[in-house]
Each structure stands twice: as structure tokens, then as C-alpha cells.
Design an enzyme around this catalytic site. Structure first.
Site, PDB file in Angstrom:
ATOM      1  N   GLU A  81       0.689  -1.198   0.044  1.00 38.17           N
ATOM      2  CA  GLU A  81       0.014   0.064   0.047  1.00 38.17           C
ATOM      3  C   GLU A  81       0.816   1.081   0.121  1.00 38.17           C
ATOM      4  OE1 GLU A  81      -3.871  -1.422   2.668  1.00 38.17           O
ATOM      5  OE2 GLU A  81      -2.137  -1.109   3.547  1.00 38.17           O
ATOM      6  N   CYS A 101       6.299  -6.631   7.129  1.00 42.29           N
ATOM      7  CA  CYS A 101       7.455  -6.382   7.695  1.00 42.29           C
ATOM      8  C   CYS A 101       7.855  -7.386   8.839  1.00 42.29           C
ATOM      9  CB  CYS A 101       7.023  -4.843   8.251  1.00 42.29           C
ATOM     10  SG  CYS A 101       8.755  -4.372   9.339  1.00 42.29           S
ATOM     11  N   CYS A 108       1.726  -2.423  15.990  1.00 46.79           N
ATOM     12  CA  CYS A 108       1.660  -2.062  14.436  1.00 46.79           C
ATOM     13  C   CYS A 108       1.061  -2.965  13.343  1.00 46.79           C
ATOM     14  CB  CYS A 108       3.024  -1.689  13.969  1.00 46.79           C
ATOM     15  SG  CYS A 108       3.488  -1.437  12.050  1.00 46.79           S
ATOM     16  N   GLY A 151       7.101  -1.686   6.156  1.00 44.67           N
ATOM     17  CA  GLY A 151       8.331  -2.133   6.088  1.00 44.67           C
ATOM     18  C   GLY A 151       9.249  -1.219   6.807  1.00 44.67           C
ATOM     19  N   SER A 206      12.017   5.883  15.258  1.00 39.99           N
ATOM     20  CA  SER A 206      10.975   5.462  15.859  1.00 39.99           C
ATOM     21  C   SER A 206      11.457   4.995  17.369  1.00 39.99           C
ATOM     22  CB  SER A 206      10.272   4.217  15.207  1.00 39.99           C
ATOM     23  OG  SER A 206       9.615   4.771  14.050  1.00 39.99           O
ATOM     24  N   LEU A 207      11.172   5.971  18.096  1.00 39.09           N
ATOM     25  CA  LEU A 207      11.672   5.733  19.695  1.00 39.09           C
ATOM     26  C   LEU A 207      10.738   5.123  20.340  1.00 39.09           C
ATOM     27  CD1 LEU A 207      14.148   6.354  21.183  1.00 39.09           C
ATOM     28  CD2 LEU A 207      13.325   8.640  21.959  1.00 39.09           C
ATOM     29  N   HIS A 208       9.548   5.719  20.520  1.00 45.23           N
ATOM     30  CA  HIS A 208       8.232   5.147  21.190  1.00 45.23           C
ATOM     31  C   HIS A 208       8.529   4.999  22.789  1.00 45.23           C
ATOM     32  CE1 HIS A 208       6.854   5.368  17.223  1.00 45.23           C
ATOM     33  NE2 HIS A 208       7.338   3.991  16.922  1.00 45.23           N
ATOM     34  N   CYS A 324      -0.397   5.951   9.325  1.00 44.88           N
ATOM     35  CA  CYS A 324       0.591   5.172   9.999  1.00 44.88           C
ATOM     36  C   CYS A 324       0.449   4.052  10.708  1.00 44.88           C
ATOM     37  CB  CYS A 324       1.440   5.967  10.779  1.00 44.88           C
ATOM     38  SG  CYS A 324       1.961   7.579  10.235  1.00 44.88           S
TER      39      CYS A 324
END
Ligand code: SAH
Ligand code: SF4
Length: 329
Positions: A81, A101, A108, A151, A206-208, A324
Site C-alpha cells: 500500500e 514487515c 503496528c 516495512g 521510531s523511539l516510542h 501510519c
């Protein structure tokens, strides 16, 4: 590939630049549109170089009309996509670099699919060219490109970097480097290689989570083998050497990483760094238990009080699952 073609048939060199101009700039819709070329040459081109390596399947447009999600199939039959997000005078294309991924971050949607296929550089470019051609019909163009679709770019480094070279090559697409952002969950070794390539594009991490323990829970695959300490070592080195600010993405998950304590710890972690925090409102995923945070504004306030620059990413296209992390075919 265009160069090889020109060489193979012993054509004069200007044929390569003709191809570049027509394909990347004038955005022709098929090889048949190359009307300045003889039919014979066009047939050779058709035989040797696929015009696109992705098969268009369908389009989904959000209710407000600002987000468009396009589903494609690869020759191997895997779905990917891509999303076009219109915001004021910006047209941002969010590209996928894989179908699925392998990283499996627990919040996710794409991560729940596992890896189906790595995309090659042409398949990455095809997504951008698709939207560029569409926009051209309305006299508009793609203004920003983000590698934030399906991905993990660092696990497909070769094809991702090749695609970036084509995008930013002045002879080819000629896109501004500053308008390209690559988002990564933080695989240190390929990230180091990528930064050393000096491609000039922006990098988002991407820490999160503000600490190793929580990151291990949210992003176990990448976090356990790529510690925060090692990650910051290379990011600090890069940021200091280039005097560049790094964007840290932080998706706010209710009750998981959105407390006052988490915000203070994050501020502490980033306080002496050239950093921008991009807070992301979580897009809920049907099969996953996580919820949107109710603390976004407070979280931002705590960071800002401590001198951390912070933005909140607007969530777009949620109703078509084109936001996202909602990309799961
Ligand atoms: N694999 C890369 C790039 C793709 S994901 C990466 O992880 O950085 C792009 C961004 O969306 C990442 O910051 C990712 O953590 C975030 N994301 C994933 N799932 C999400 C969701 N459901 N809602 C909001 N953001 C999400
Ligand atoms: Fe992969 Fe990024 Fe999703 Fe993690 S957040 S599973 S790295 S796409």
C-alpha cells in the site's frame, strides 16, 4: 537500467537523457507515449524494461478527500500500500519498502503480517511515479516523500538507498533531498552504513519509549538486539558531526508509554541532544488491544516545559486505514 538499454542497442547517449526526461519529469503514462521514438525502438523498450513493476489494484479515498490509499500487487502476488496525503499546499507520498514487515512491533498492523517480500528500487519509485502522474493531471506535483509505509527501510537498505539516489538525482527525478524522510525503528548497523552514504535526506527514529525496558516490550525484535545506548551513540555522533537535528517519533499508547513519568523521562533522555519529538496519535488497529492516548496535550506540555521541541502529527486517513501503522492488506 536505461543506460544498459542504450548501450545494448548501441544508441547515441542522448537517448538516455531523453528517457530520463520523459519518464521522470514529463511523467509519460506508458512507453507508447514516447512518440519521438520510432515504433521499433519503443517495442524493444517494452520488451526489455517494464514501465512499472507494480500492478495497480484499487484506490480508497478518505471522507474528507485528503488522503488516498492505493493498493498494488507485485509480480510475485504480494500486496503493498502507498498513501498520498494532501495538506494545504503539500502532497506527501508515503511509500512502502516491503510487503509486510519482519520487525513485528506489537502496536503496528504491518508488523503483524510478517515479511512477504522486499521491494526493489524500481518498485519503490513506481509508487512515487504513480502519484506524480495522477497529480500532473491536476497540475500538481508530489512535494514530499516519506518512507513510512509498510516495512523497515534499514532491512532493505540496498533498494531503499538506490531509490533515494534516483529520486534525488538531478538527471532523473531531481527531487529535493530535504523533502525526503526515512523513518526507521533503529537497526544500528545498517543505519550507520546509511548515514555514511551521506544521501542528505532527513532521518526519523521510531523511539516510542524513554527507556530500554519499555522499548523492549513495544518493539521487542529491534530493541533487544539494538540497545538505546548504542543507537544514541551513532545518532549523537552523526548529529554533532553534521549539526543536524534528529526527529524522534513517539506514538502515544494509552497506559503504555503516555504517563507524566514517561514524558519526564523522555525529556531527560533528549535534553542535551539536537532533537525534535514528533508525537503520533495512535491509529487504532482492529485486531490489536492498544488505545489512543488521552494525554497527548499534557505530554507535549511536559516536554516543552523542559525545552524539548515537539510537534503532534496529525492523523490523516484513519477512516480508510491509510494512516501510519494501519497498513495491512
Ligand atoms: N518501519 C519504519 C517505518 C514505517 S512505520 C519505522 O518503524 O519507523 C512509520 C511510523 O508509524 C513509525 O514511527 C511507526 O512506529 C508508526 N506506527 C506504527 N503503527 C502505528 C499505528 N497504529 N498508529 C500510529 N503510528 C504507528
Ligand atoms: Fe515494521 Fe515499522 Fe511496523 Fe515496526 S513500526 S513493525 S518496524 S513497519
Amino acid at each position: 537500467m536505461f543506460k544498459q538499454f542504450v548501450k545494448k542497442y548501441n544508441l547515441p547517449k542522448y537517448r538516455t537523457s531523453q528517457l530520463y526526461t520523459q519518464y521522470y519529469r514529463n511523467l509519460i503514462g506508458s512507453w507508447d507515449d514516447l512518440t519521438t521514438w520510432s515504433k521499433d525502438l519503443r517495442e524493444k523498450l517494452k520488451k526489455d524494461i517494464p514501465f512499472s513493476k507494480l500492478i495497480y489494484i484499487s484506490t480508497n479515498i478518505s471522507k474528507d478527500g485528503n488522503t488516498q490509499k492505493v493498493l498494488f500487487k507485485t509480480v510475485k502476488g504480494n500486496l503493498i500500500e502507498s498513501v498520498l496525503i494532501k495538506e494545504k499546499d503539500r502532497n506527501t507520498v508515503c511509500v512502502s519498502c516491503m510487503s509486510g514487515c519482519p520487525v513485528g512491533c506489537i502496536f503496528c498492523a504491518t508488523g503483524q503480517m510478517g515479511l512477504n517480500e522486499l521491494l526493489d528500487s524500481q518498485q519503490i519509485l513506481d509508487q512515487i511515479l504513480y502519484f506524480s502522474r495522477e497529480l500532473k493531471l491536476k497540475n500538481e506535483r508530489v512535494t514530499n516523500i516519506v518512507y513510512m509505509g509498510m516495512g523497515e527501510p534499514m532491512l532493505n537498505l540496498k533498494n531503499v538507498s538506490l531509490s533515494i539516489k534516483d529520486i534525488t538525482d538531478k538527471e532523473k527525478m531531481g527531487f529535493s533531498k530535504r523533502r525526503v524522510t526515512v523513518s526507521t525503528s533503529g537497526y544500528i548497523q545498517p543505519l550507520r552504513q546509511f548515514l555514511n552514504m551521506n544521501l542528505g535526506v532527513k532521518i526519523a527514529i521510531s523511539l516510542h519509549a524513554p527507556n530500554q525496558k519499555l522499548r523492549d516490550i513495544l518493539m521487542p525484535t529491534v530493541s533487544k538486539s539494538n540497545s538505546l545506548k548504542d543507537l544514541f551513540n551513532i545518532l549523537d555522533e552523526y548529529s554533532n558531526r553534521k549539526n543536524k537535528r534528529i526527529t524522534y517519533e513517539y506514538v502515544l499508547l494509552r497506559g503504555m508509554n503516555d504517563s507524566v513519568e514517561n514524558a519526564k523521562e523522555l525529556a531527560n533522555l533528549l535534553k542535551d541532544r539536537l532533537a525534535l519529538v514528533n508525537l503520533i496519535n495512535y491509529n487504532e488497529v482492529d485486531c490489536l488491544p492498544f488505545k489512543k492516548s488521552k494525554n497527548t496535550i499534557l505530554f507535549k506540555k511536559i516536554l516543552e516545559e523542559r525545552g524539548i521541541t515537539c510537534t503532534i502529527r496529525k492523523s490523516l486517513g484513519e477512516d480508510i486505514k491509510g494512516a501510519c501503522g494501519q497498513l495491512a492488506s
